[in-house]
Write a protein that holds these residues in place. Structure first.
Motif, PDB file in Angstrom:
ATOM      1  N   ALA A 137       0.838  -1.202   0.000  1.00 41.06           N
ATOM      2  CA  ALA A 137       0.000   0.000   0.000  1.00 41.06           C
ATOM      3  C   ALA A 137       0.873   1.251   0.000  1.00 41.06           C
ATOM      4  O   ALA A 137       1.923   1.289   0.647  1.00 41.06           O
ATOM      5  CB  ALA A 137      -0.911   0.010   1.220  1.00 41.06           C
ATOM      6  N   ALA A 138       0.437   2.289  -0.727  1.00 42.47           N
ATOM      7  CA  ALA A 138       1.142   3.569  -0.713  1.00 42.47           C
ATOM      8  C   ALA A 138       0.282   4.628  -1.381  1.00 42.47           C
ATOM      9  O   ALA A 138      -0.443   4.345  -2.344  1.00 42.47           O
ATOM     10  CB  ALA A 138       2.482   3.472  -1.437  1.00 42.47           C
ATOM     11  N   ASP A 139       0.362   5.842  -0.851  1.00 40.90           N
ATOM     12  CA  ASP A 139      -0.289   7.002  -1.455  1.00 40.90           C
ATOM     13  C   ASP A 139       0.751   7.708  -2.319  1.00 40.90           C
ATOM     14  O   ASP A 139       1.631   8.399  -1.804  1.00 40.90           O
ATOM     15  CB  ASP A 139      -0.809   7.943  -0.372  1.00 40.90           C
ATOM     16  CG  ASP A 139      -1.483   9.175  -0.940  1.00 40.90           C
ATOM     17  OD1 ASP A 139      -1.499   9.342  -2.178  1.00 40.90           O
ATOM     18  OD2 ASP A 139      -1.992   9.991  -0.134  1.00 40.90           O
ATOM     19  N   LEU A 140       0.674   7.531  -3.622  1.00 38.58           N
ATOM     20  CA  LEU A 140       1.714   8.021  -4.513  1.00 38.58           C
ATOM     21  C   LEU A 140       1.650   9.523  -4.764  1.00 38.58           C
ATOM     22  O   LEU A 140       2.471  10.059  -5.514  1.00 38.58           O
ATOM     23  CB  LEU A 140       1.672   7.256  -5.842  1.00 38.58           C
ATOM     24  CG  LEU A 140       1.879   5.740  -5.735  1.00 38.58           C
ATOM     25  CD1 LEU A 140       2.020   5.125  -7.118  1.00 38.58           C
ATOM     26  CD2 LEU A 140       3.070   5.400  -4.862  1.00 38.58           C
ATOM     27  N   SER A 141       0.696  10.209  -4.135  1.00 33.53           N
ATOM     28  CA  SER A 141       0.699  11.673  -4.209  1.00 33.53           C
ATOM     29  C   SER A 141       1.746  12.254  -3.258  1.00 33.53           C
ATOM     30  O   SER A 141       2.021  13.450  -3.284  1.00 33.53           O
ATOM     31  CB  SER A 141      -0.682  12.243  -3.869  1.00 33.53           C
ATOM     32  OG  SER A 141      -1.023  11.976  -2.519  1.00 33.53           O
ATOM     33  N   ASP A 142       2.330  11.396  -2.435  1.00 33.41           N
ATOM     34  CA  ASP A 142       3.346  11.790  -1.462  1.00 33.41           C
ATOM     35  C   ASP A 142       4.700  11.258  -1.927  1.00 33.41           C
ATOM     36  O   ASP A 142       4.883  10.045  -2.077  1.00 33.41           O
ATOM     37  CB  ASP A 142       2.977  11.222  -0.095  1.00 33.41           C
ATOM     38  CG  ASP A 142       3.927  11.644   1.010  1.00 33.41           C
ATOM     39  OD1 ASP A 142       5.144  11.418   0.869  1.00 33.41           O
ATOM     40  OD2 ASP A 142       3.452  12.183   2.028  1.00 33.41           O
ATOM     41  N   ASP A 143       5.653  12.146  -2.142  1.00 31.21           N
ATOM     42  CA  ASP A 143       6.971  11.743  -2.627  1.00 31.21           C
ATOM     43  C   ASP A 143       7.630  10.729  -1.691  1.00 31.21           C
ATOM     44  O   ASP A 143       8.224   9.741  -2.146  1.00 31.21           O
ATOM     45  CB  ASP A 143       7.868  12.977  -2.774  1.00 31.21           C
ATOM     46  CG  ASP A 143       9.278  12.632  -3.218  1.00 31.21           C
ATOM     47  OD1 ASP A 143       9.458  12.265  -4.396  1.00 31.21           O
ATOM     48  OD2 ASP A 143      10.210  12.718  -2.382  1.00 31.21           O
ATOM     49  N   GLY A 144       7.511  10.956  -0.397  1.00 32.14           N
ATOM     50  CA  GLY A 144       8.095  10.038   0.566  1.00 32.14           C
ATOM     51  C   GLY A 144       7.499   8.649   0.479  1.00 32.14           C
ATOM     52  O   GLY A 144       8.206   7.641   0.625  1.00 32.14           O
ATOM     53  N   GLU A 145       6.185   8.577   0.220  1.00 30.31           N
ATOM     54  CA  GLU A 145       5.521   7.294   0.071  1.00 30.31           C
ATOM     55  C   GLU A 145       6.008   6.555  -1.179  1.00 30.31           C
ATOM     56  O   GLU A 145       6.141   5.331  -1.175  1.00 30.31           O
ATOM     57  CB  GLU A 145       4.004   7.495  -0.004  1.00 30.31           C
ATOM     58  CG  GLU A 145       3.342   7.770   1.324  1.00 30.31           C
ATOM     59  CD  GLU A 145       3.149   6.494   2.117  1.00 30.31           C
ATOM     60  OE1 GLU A 145       2.215   5.726   1.820  1.00 30.31           O
ATOM     61  OE2 GLU A 145       3.951   6.260   3.035  1.00 30.31           O
ATOM     62  N   CYS A 146       6.285   7.305  -2.245  1.00 27.34           N
ATOM     63  CA  CYS A 146       6.808   6.695  -3.468  1.00 27.34           C
ATOM     64  C   CYS A 146       8.150   6.029  -3.186  1.00 27.34           C
ATOM     65  O   CYS A 146       8.394   4.879  -3.586  1.00 27.34           O
ATOM     66  CB  CYS A 146       6.971   7.748  -4.563  1.00 27.34           C
ATOM     67  SG  CYS A 146       5.419   8.419  -5.199  1.00 27.34           S
ATOM     68  N   HIS A 147       9.011   6.742  -2.496  1.00 29.15           N
ATOM     69  CA  HIS A 147      10.338   6.194  -2.184  1.00 29.15           C
ATOM     70  C   HIS A 147      10.217   5.021  -1.215  1.00 29.15           C
ATOM     71  O   HIS A 147      10.962   4.030  -1.353  1.00 29.15           O
ATOM     72  CB  HIS A 147      11.226   7.294  -1.616  1.00 29.15           C
ATOM     73  CG  HIS A 147      11.750   8.229  -2.656  1.00 29.15           C
ATOM     74  ND1 HIS A 147      13.029   8.134  -3.172  1.00 29.15           N
ATOM     75  CD2 HIS A 147      11.172   9.276  -3.302  1.00 29.15           C
ATOM     76  CE1 HIS A 147      13.211   9.072  -4.083  1.00 29.15           C
ATOM     77  NE2 HIS A 147      12.095   9.783  -4.178  1.00 29.15           N
TER      78      HIS A 147
END
Length: 251
Positions: free
Chosen positions: A62-72
């Protein structure tokens, strides 16, 4: 040459539609698949179960890809899962319909962040993992990148930028052994589309030389090709997968 046994693939937005088809195809080719989802946990878990039932390897993330930190964080987690990351397919996106004259800046930013900025962040993170070993990144763009549709100004702009990002990333990440390409689908069939938009489906089928809508498998096969050794000298390319609609005269 299409056997990806021993590799790991991360597919963003894999819990349904095109993403699901891509995940299934890569698993079929032998790759362990990191199935990303934002809210569709049940769909992601069902996809993992389907892949495992067919003898493949998969895990939901799971990840919210609108958040750069979540993408990484997502990329790091997917790579840590098997100890490697060979392919990233940036499929996550949204396609709202909203006329440009009344479109808010917030709506504009949301579509660009979801479709474009998330791919930038995930690619940047993946390149950090792939450097030294090499790898492949595939963006899911759209034929709307150069053929805008009414109500899709934000979407078309994001997809056009995504195609250019693939070219720019291919240029800068190439020396590290990382290939970056885009796949631009045409109209892809989904349950209920014919009932919800019969006129559009009819017009598409009439305009397409191959006479049909695309399927998630059509897009998945293009992604698999670009990620495979068969495409070892292909980077910075945008592969159109639209049944020939783009070849149809526009006058």
């Amino acid at each position: 040459m299409l056997d990806l046994t021993g590799t790991t693939t991360l597919v963003t937005g894999a819990s349904g539609g095109i993403g699901r088809g891509i995940a299934l195809r890569f698993a079929e080719a032998g790759s362990a698949v990191a199935v990303h989802y934002r809210r569709g946990r049940a769909s992601a878990d069902a996809l993992v179960e389907r892949i495992e039932a067919d003898g493949g390897t998969a895990e939901a993330f799971a990840a919210d890809l609108s958040d750069d930190g979540e993408c990484h964080r997502l990329v790091a987690a997917a790579a840590a899962w098997t100890g490697r990351l060979d392919t990233l397919v940036n499929n996550a996106g949204v396609q709202p319909v909203e006329p440009l004259p009344g479109m808010s800046a917030e709506s504009w930013r949301t579509v660009l962040e979801t479709n474009l900025t998330s791919a930038f962040s995930c690619t940047q993170a993946a390149a950090g993992v792939m450097t030294g070993r090499g790898g492949s990144v595939v963006h899911i763009a759209s034929i709307e990148a150069d053929r805008p549709a009414p109500g899709h100004a934000h979407y078309s702009s994001a997809k056009a930028a995504l195609v250019m990002h693939a070219r720019a990333a291919a240029l800068e990440y190439g020396p590290h052994g990382i290939r970056v390409n885009a796949v631009s689908p045409g109209l892809i069939d989904r349950p209920g589309l014919g009932d919800a938009w019969p006129d559009g489906v009819h017009r598409w089928e009439k305009a397409a030389p191959l006479g049909r809508l695309g399927t998630p498998a059509d897009v998945a096969n293009a992604c698999l090709f670009l990620a495979s050794p068969l495409a070892a000298w292909i980077t910075g390319h945008n592969l159109t997968v639209d049944g020939g609609v783009s070849a149809h005269p526009t006058w």
